[in-house]
Write a protein that holds these residues in place. Structure first.
Motif, PDB file in Angstrom:
ATOM      1  N   VAL A  36      45.464  39.023 -62.703  1.00  0.00           N
ATOM      2  CA  VAL A  36      46.312  37.983 -63.571  1.00  0.00           C
ATOM      3  C   VAL A  36      47.466  39.078 -64.179  1.00  0.00           C
ATOM      4  N   LEU A  37      48.741  38.593 -63.764  1.00  0.00           N
ATOM      5  CA  LEU A  37      49.797  39.469 -64.191  1.00  0.00           C
ATOM      6  C   LEU A  37      50.103  39.079 -65.534  1.00  0.00           C
ATOM      7  N   LEU A  38      49.999  40.045 -66.483  1.00  0.00           N
ATOM      8  CA  LEU A  38      49.997  39.910 -67.907  1.00  0.00           C
ATOM      9  C   LEU A  38      51.668  40.157 -68.447  1.00  0.00           C
ATOM     10  N   SER A 167      41.337  30.306 -53.825  1.00  0.00           N
ATOM     11  CA  SER A 167      42.475  30.222 -52.943  1.00  0.00           C
ATOM     12  C   SER A 167      43.728  30.891 -53.307  1.00  0.00           C
ATOM     13  N   HIS A 168      43.823  31.048 -54.642  1.00  0.00           N
ATOM     14  CA  HIS A 168      45.008  32.407 -55.027  1.00  0.00           C
ATOM     15  C   HIS A 168      44.427  33.536 -54.479  1.00  0.00           C
ATOM     16  N   VAL A 169      43.064  34.136 -54.702  1.00  0.00           N
ATOM     17  CA  VAL A 169      42.671  35.426 -54.307  1.00  0.00           C
ATOM     18  C   VAL A 169      42.845  35.619 -52.725  1.00  0.00           C
ATOM     19  N   LYS A 170      42.384  34.546 -52.041  1.00  0.00           N
ATOM     20  CA  LYS A 170      42.311  34.628 -50.833  1.00  0.00           C
ATOM     21  C   LYS A 170      43.588  34.529 -50.037  1.00  0.00           C
ATOM     22  N   ARG A 171      44.567  33.829 -50.515  1.00  0.00           N
ATOM     23  CA  ARG A 171      45.948  33.655 -49.849  1.00  0.00           C
ATOM     24  C   ARG A 171      46.946  34.949 -50.250  1.00  0.00           C
ATOM     25  N   ASN A 172      46.292  35.538 -51.323  1.00  0.00           N
ATOM     26  CA  ASN A 172      47.495  36.620 -51.749  1.00  0.00           C
ATOM     27  C   ASN A 172      46.638  37.847 -51.677  1.00  0.00           C
ATOM     28  N   PHE A 176      50.848  42.061 -55.268  1.00  0.00           N
ATOM     29  CA  PHE A 176      50.561  42.780 -56.314  1.00  0.00           C
ATOM     30  C   PHE A 176      49.643  42.201 -57.388  1.00  0.00           C
ATOM     31  N   TRP A 177      49.755  40.746 -57.577  1.00  0.00           N
ATOM     32  CA  TRP A 177      48.865  40.120 -58.401  1.00  0.00           C
ATOM     33  C   TRP A 177      48.450  38.736 -57.508  1.00  0.00           C
ATOM     34  N   HIS A 178      47.417  37.983 -58.418  1.00  0.00           N
ATOM     35  CA  HIS A 178      47.162  36.657 -57.587  1.00  0.00           C
ATOM     36  C   HIS A 178      48.069  35.643 -58.366  1.00  0.00           C
TER      37      HIS A 178
END
Length: 392
Positions: A36-38, A167-172, A176-178
């Motif tokens: 997760v981009l903070l 889905s976010h993890v697998k597609r990205n 740099f981040w999901h």
């Protein structure tokens, strides 16, 4: 989201499994983590470790430094690398891991589960939280559902949210981040309540997701929900104009259809005010682009005195106000000076209809049946029962 350099590809590969470098383990029982981009392109941030920690180099997993006590300093980029109290010359990315369960990491005063990755680009820093998906769900769902719902509905929502996260993890995989914290409302541990209805639902459904079979692969997908579909749902791709591996058809929602008339709303705005909000020339008329099956609107055509302009409904709603345009199940009438929107239901009408789900749960249906209704041709998968705890 741009493609990652080789160090981050290694970083993602490294943290996709039980992370253990020199016996410094974060979450050993999770099938997957999400990044997760903070903070993006910032000059500095206050970074604190309460308790022992280790700083690793994600290039090779080697230890840079460690401490049995806490540390609190501004984190910033230097001309030669990264500085956090001490300087790390020649180091342009660090991965900070708590060394014990009693240790915790804070960025700008907010506590986060898991580890923190920092990397330098053009004298700016990016900060990413590498967190297990179960904790991520508790953080993102708690603000969205402050009041208890039917147990089976909350379970269905949690499974849908977990499906979307995977889905976010697998597609990205090579990004740099999901996901971005700002976009999904992620607030780390700050909002998590350990014995709340949300936390209990996450724990009860631990590691269970929906998958859709496609070309021999079991794929998690964008499994969204809407408050009240007013009788029909739309397929994800027809409304948001992107695939995200979601089912390609909407469904009938009889429970919401019965309530359709009661869910009616209307909103009137002057042409002058609407033109000002959208920063366009004087609007003479508004047309809608709608999905054939559900009649939900996915885009709006603005007709001015000199030209036309198309805008997706999600953006249009944000500008006009979600409290004014409650849903995309809407019609529009342009008068001489005003424009009147009349609609039904609430939300984008995609995925799980919460109004229907509540009534189904009250009639004795469980989460599995509720999900099967609104996500046809999908099935549940328990990732913790899989040999390598993952989804292809």
């Amino acid at each position: 989201m741009k493609k990652a350099f080789s160090f981050l590809i290694f970083f993602i590969t490294l943290t996709s499994y039980s992370f253990a470098v020199e016996n410094y383990t974060t979450q050993t029982d999770r099938p997957e983590n999400i990044q997760v981009l903070l903070a993006k392109n910032v000059d500095e941030a206050l970074f604190e470790s309460k308790g022992s920690y280790v700083v690793l180099n994600p290039l090779d997993g080697s230890r840079i430094t460690s401490s049995l006590t806490g540390k609190r300093f501004m984190l910033k980029a230097t001309s030669t690398g990264i500085k956090w109290g001490e300087e790390y010359p020649g180091i342009h990315q660090i991965y900070v891991v708590p060394k014990s369960k009693n240790s915790s990491l804070l960025v700008n005063g907010i506590q986060y589960e898991g580890a923190i990755c920092v990397f330098k680009m053009k004298n700016k820093i990016h900060i990413i939280n590498d967190v297990n998906i179960e904790s991520y769900l508790k953080s993102t769902l708690t603000p969205q559902f402050p009041y208890p719902m039917e147990n089976e509905v909350m379970a269905a929502i949690t499974i849908a949210a977990r499906t979307t996260a995977y889905s976010h993890v697998k597609r990205n995989k090579e990004a740099f981040w999901h996901v971005s914290a700002d976009e999904i409302g992620y607030q780390g541990r700050a909002v998590i309540q350990l014995d709340s209805h949300v936390s209990n639902a996450v724990d009860r459904t631990r590691h269970i997701i929906l998958v859709l079979s496609d070309k021999g692969e079991n794929r998690p997908f964008a499994a969204t929900w809407t408050e009240n579909s007013a009788g029909k749902t739309a397929a994800f791709h027809t409304i948001f104009r992107k695939d995200w591996w979601a089912p390609k058809a909407g469904v009938e929602a009889p429970h919401a259809a019965i309530n359709r008339a009661e869910s009616k709303w209307s909103y009137k705005i002057s042409k002058k005010e609407l033109s000002s909000l959208l920063n366009v020339q004087s609007i003479s008329a508004v047309d809608l682009y709608t999905d054939t099956f559900s009649k939900k609107t996915y885009a709006v055509k603005l007709i001015t005195n000199s030209d036309t302009q198309d805008i997706d409904f999600e953006t249009f709603q944000k500008i006009v106000g979600k409290e004014n345009l409650l849903s995309n199940d809407v019609t529009v009438i342009a008068g001489s000076s005003d424009i009147i929107f009349t609609g039904y239901g609430k939300g984008f009408g995609v995925g799980l209809c919460l109004h229907s789900a509540n009534l189904m749960a009250q009639n004795g249906d469980n989460a599995a049946k509720i999900l099967a209704k609104f996500f046809p041709d999908t099935y549940l998968l328990n990732l913790s029962a899989m040999p390598h705890k993952g989804v292809k």
